[in-house]
Design a protein around this motif. Structure first.
Motif, mmCIF file in Angstrom:
data_model
loop_
_atom_site.group_PDB
_atom_site.id
_atom_site.type_symbol
_atom_site.label_atom_id
_atom_site.label_comp_id
_atom_site.label_asym_id
_atom_site.label_seq_id
_atom_site.Cartn_x
_atom_site.Cartn_y
_atom_site.Cartn_z
ATOM 1 N N SER A 225 5.142 5.499 -8.597
ATOM 2 C CA SER A 225 5.944 6.247 -7.637
ATOM 3 C C SER A 225 6.964 5.388 -6.895
ATOM 4 C CB SER A 225 5.030 6.953 -6.623
ATOM 5 O OG SER A 225 4.222 7.919 -7.260
ATOM 6 N N GLY A 226 6.824 4.071 -6.962
ATOM 7 C CA GLY A 226 7.810 3.209 -6.334
ATOM 8 C C GLY A 226 9.213 3.462 -6.873
ATOM 9 N N ASP A 227 9.317 3.776 -8.162
ATOM 10 C CA ASP A 227 10.626 4.068 -8.736
ATOM 11 C C ASP A 227 11.231 5.325 -8.112
ATOM 12 O OD1 ASP A 227 10.497 1.879 -10.391
ATOM 13 O OD2 ASP A 227 9.730 3.006 -12.124
ATOM 14 N N VAL A 228 10.369 6.285 -7.764
ATOM 15 C CA VAL A 228 10.857 7.509 -7.123
ATOM 16 C C VAL A 228 11.439 7.176 -5.750
ATOM 17 C CG1 VAL A 228 10.196 9.752 -6.177
ATOM 18 C CG2 VAL A 228 9.227 8.977 -8.355
ATOM 19 N N VAL A 229 10.736 6.369 -4.973
ATOM 20 C CA VAL A 229 11.216 6.034 -3.634
ATOM 21 C C VAL A 229 12.499 5.216 -3.714
ATOM 22 C CG1 VAL A 229 10.662 4.899 -1.460
ATOM 23 C CG2 VAL A 229 8.892 6.159 -2.694
ATOM 24 N N ARG A 230 12.559 4.271 -4.640
ATOM 25 C CA ARG A 230 13.794 3.486 -4.789
ATOM 26 C C ARG A 230 14.956 4.361 -5.231
ATOM 27 N NH1 ARG A 230 9.816 -0.457 -5.875
ATOM 28 N NH2 ARG A 230 9.442 0.375 -7.971
ATOM 29 N N GLY A 231 14.679 5.310 -6.114
ATOM 30 C CA GLY A 231 15.730 6.238 -6.527
ATOM 31 C C GLY A 231 16.174 7.136 -5.386
ATOM 32 N N TYR A 232 15.202 7.594 -4.603
ATOM 33 C CA TYR A 232 15.517 8.395 -3.408
ATOM 34 C C TYR A 232 16.433 7.623 -2.472
ATOM 35 C CZ TYR A 232 14.633 10.045 1.374
ATOM 36 O OH TYR A 232 14.774 10.456 2.688
ATOM 37 N N LEU A 331 14.870 0.721 4.454
ATOM 38 C CA LEU A 331 13.731 1.028 3.594
ATOM 39 C C LEU A 331 13.687 -0.021 2.481
ATOM 40 C CD1 LEU A 331 11.558 3.256 3.557
ATOM 41 C CD2 LEU A 331 12.997 4.531 1.971
ATOM 42 N N PRO A 332 13.382 -1.286 2.831
ATOM 43 C CA PRO A 332 13.435 -2.373 1.853
ATOM 44 C C PRO A 332 12.321 -2.274 0.819
ATOM 45 C CG PRO A 332 12.506 -3.169 3.912
ATOM 46 C CD PRO A 332 12.974 -1.766 4.167
ATOM 47 N N ASP A 333 12.533 -2.969 -0.290
ATOM 48 C CA ASP A 333 11.561 -2.917 -1.382
ATOM 49 C C ASP A 333 10.161 -3.299 -0.940
ATOM 50 O OD1 ASP A 333 13.485 -2.093 -3.159
ATOM 51 O OD2 ASP A 333 13.803 -4.067 -4.068
ATOM 52 N N GLU A 334 10.037 -4.277 -0.013
ATOM 53 C CA GLU A 334 8.708 -4.780 0.320
ATOM 54 C C GLU A 334 7.836 -3.782 1.071
ATOM 55 O OE1 GLU A 334 11.488 -7.387 2.967
ATOM 56 O OE2 GLU A 334 11.676 -6.175 1.131
ATOM 57 N N VAL A 335 8.399 -2.671 1.572
ATOM 58 C CA VAL A 335 7.557 -1.684 2.261
ATOM 59 C C VAL A 335 7.159 -0.536 1.342
ATOM 60 C CG1 VAL A 335 8.740 -2.223 4.424
ATOM 61 C CG2 VAL A 335 9.388 -0.155 3.169
ATOM 62 N N ILE A 336 7.814 -0.406 0.221
ATOM 63 C CA ILE A 336 7.641 0.800 -0.600
ATOM 64 C C ILE A 336 6.246 0.886 -1.198
ATOM 65 C CG2 ILE A 336 8.419 1.988 -2.684
ATOM 66 C CD1 ILE A 336 11.276 1.060 -1.974
ATOM 67 N N GLU A 337 5.803 -0.154 -1.892
ATOM 68 C CA GLU A 337 4.478 -0.090 -2.512
ATOM 69 C C GLU A 337 3.365 0.000 -1.471
ATOM 70 O OE1 GLU A 337 4.146 0.561 -5.527
ATOM 71 O OE2 GLU A 337 6.146 0.073 -6.273
#
Length: 472
Positions: A225-232, A331-337
């Motif tokens: 789901s990280g790809d979904v948040v990054r795409g969002y 919303l940096p990458d390090e908070v997503i996962e």
């Protein structure tokens, strides 16, 4: 320390509202707020019918030396709208909404709920940015700032506050506007609970379509789901501000539209609304909906009132609650996962991990234009733990702490006090910052030097001690 009513002043004989005491049958219902974690027993509940009654109630509390609290909708997570052993002014009988389309405003009394307000204003195709749960009170929401679905387009609710009727600590009845007591209006726009009882609000109205394209798309919250948040993130940060969005981690509810095999499973929802013509919204939402293809797509044309009620099912009255409202620099990458991982540890079916996308009109208002601040924060992290029984409390409280830790790399240091449970001076400083706090203290010295209005995220007057600090 519990306060008690002893021999002293009597409530004015002119008071026309209801006076509810601990021995009365309706007392427990009258003292209750939405957060079932709050169980406080005021000495007296006063339910005024108008501004004159409010003046009598304030005078009684002041002369009796009892802590005064004010309740509009009772949604405040900190429970400050009911003070132990004090006098509770319950504004729920004051619900009138009067539309003045020629002025572009609605005048509403202090006890109105957002669902009641929206029902009236949408009759004329108009709305004000307001609470995302219909049972939220207009009053506390507005006086604390007010982030709503319409805020990226039309600003905070307090940005739309153009006037107010206020009962002050010394019992005066004032009309406050840009022309009358403008400095007090500045304070009401974000810190208003500290300065008086607002009996009526004048709120700017905005035209709104009969139907909006809105809803959410829900996908499983998995390791991918990280790809979904990054795409969002990539889509919304380049999108027209009229595309209003949020992320939410939830457990799939047992509703007819949810496949049975998904009920109770961790999900990631992308909430979206186009504030404009639904036909334009179809194209504006296409990148998000295409990215989420295969998910449960619940986006459809709906009245604004339906959008406003969309999250009502997650706010059952009387359940135990613990929330936070933390402004994010991004919303940096390090908070997503970490965010998604915490979402997979949700225990209660009513708990949600929301990340609101703000910016737009919120950030175009100058930081010093209102008491409400932190305007440049593009996102807000809003964990909402909501559970049914005390036995669940340890897990749910820890869940909120884990959620907050997940976002530490993105925290701005500012908080949104309407969503914050803490009421110490440190909490208040995080909500306003040093410069605004100095200005607010000066106004407190002018309008409420004895801190009559202290059952709130309190701005103590000079030389006064924050009551929350004394409890810490």
């Amino acid at each position: 320390m519990t306060q008690t009513v002893t021999t002293g002043p009597e409530l004015s004989a002119s008071f026309m509202g209801e006076a509810i005491r601990p021995q009365d049958a309706e007392y427990d219902a009258a003292r209750a707020v939405y957060n079932g974690s709050i169980d406080r027993r005021p000495a007296l509940v006063l339910r005024p019918h108008g501004a004159a009654d409010v003046i009598d109630a304030v005078a009684y509390a002041r002369e009796a030396g009892l802590t005064l609290s004010v309740r509009c909708g009772g949604h405040g997570i900190a429970g400050t709208s009911v003070a132990e052993g004090g006098v509770l002014i319950d504004l729920s009988a004051m619900k009138g909404v009067h539309l003045e389309p020629e002025r572009g405003v609605a005048v509403t009394q202090g006890g109105t709920l957002w669902g009641e307000y929206d029902r009236e204003t949408t009759l004329m195709g108009m709305a004000t940015p307001g609470g995302r749960v219909t049972t939220t009170g207009v009053g506390g929401f507005t006086l604390g700032g007010g982030y709503g679905w319409l805020s990226p387009v039309h600003g905070l609710t307090c940005d739309n506050l153009v006037g107010a009727d206020v009962v002050t600590a010394d019992g005066r009845f004032l009309h406050v506007s840009e022309d009358e007591h403008p400095e007090l209006l500045w304070a009401l726009r974000g810190a208003g609970a500290n300065f008086g009882v607002v009996t009526a609000y004048e709120l700017r109205l905005h035209k709104i379509e009969p139907e909006l394209l809105a809803g959410m798309v829900i996908v499983p919250n998995t390791e991918e789901s990280g790809d979904v948040v990054r795409g969002y993130r990539a889509i919304v940060e380049q999108a027209d501000e009229r595309l209003v969005t949020a992320l939410a981690t939830v457990l799939a509810p047992p509703e007819d539209f949810v496949p049975k095999e998904l009920v109770g499973k961790p999900m990631l929802a992308v909430v979206m609304c186009w504030v404009g013509d639904p036909a334009e919204g179809t194209e504006a939402m296409r990148p998000l909906r295409d990215m989420l293809a295969g998910g449960l797509d619940l986006v459809q044309p709906m009245p604004y009132t339906a959008l406003q009620a969309m999250l009502d099912g997650f706010a059952p009255r009387g359940w135990l609650n613990y929330h936070r409202g933390q402004h994010l620099n991004g919303l940096p990458d390090e908070v997503i996962e970490p965010y998604l991982a915490v979402g997979r540890d949700i225990g209660s079916p009513m708990t949600q991990g929301i990340v609101f996308r703000h910016a737009g009109a919120v950030g175009r208002v100058a930081e010093d234009a209102t008491a409400a601040g932190n305007r440049n924060a593009p996102y807000m992290a809003h964990p909402i733990a909501c559970w049914a029984t005390p036995e669940e409390g340890a897990h749910e409280m820890q869940w909120v702490e884990s959620f907050s830790r997940a976002f530490e790399p993105a925290l701005s240091g500012g908080t949104y006090l309407n969503f914050e449970p803490g009421t110490t001076s440190a909490d208040v400083r995080a909500g306003f910052g040093d410069d605004k706090l100095r200005r607010l203290v000066a106004l407190k010295d002018e309008w409420d030097p004895t801190n009559v209005f202290r059952s709130n995220h309190n701005i103590a007057p000079t030389g006064g001690k924050d009551p929350a600090d004394s409890r810490a």
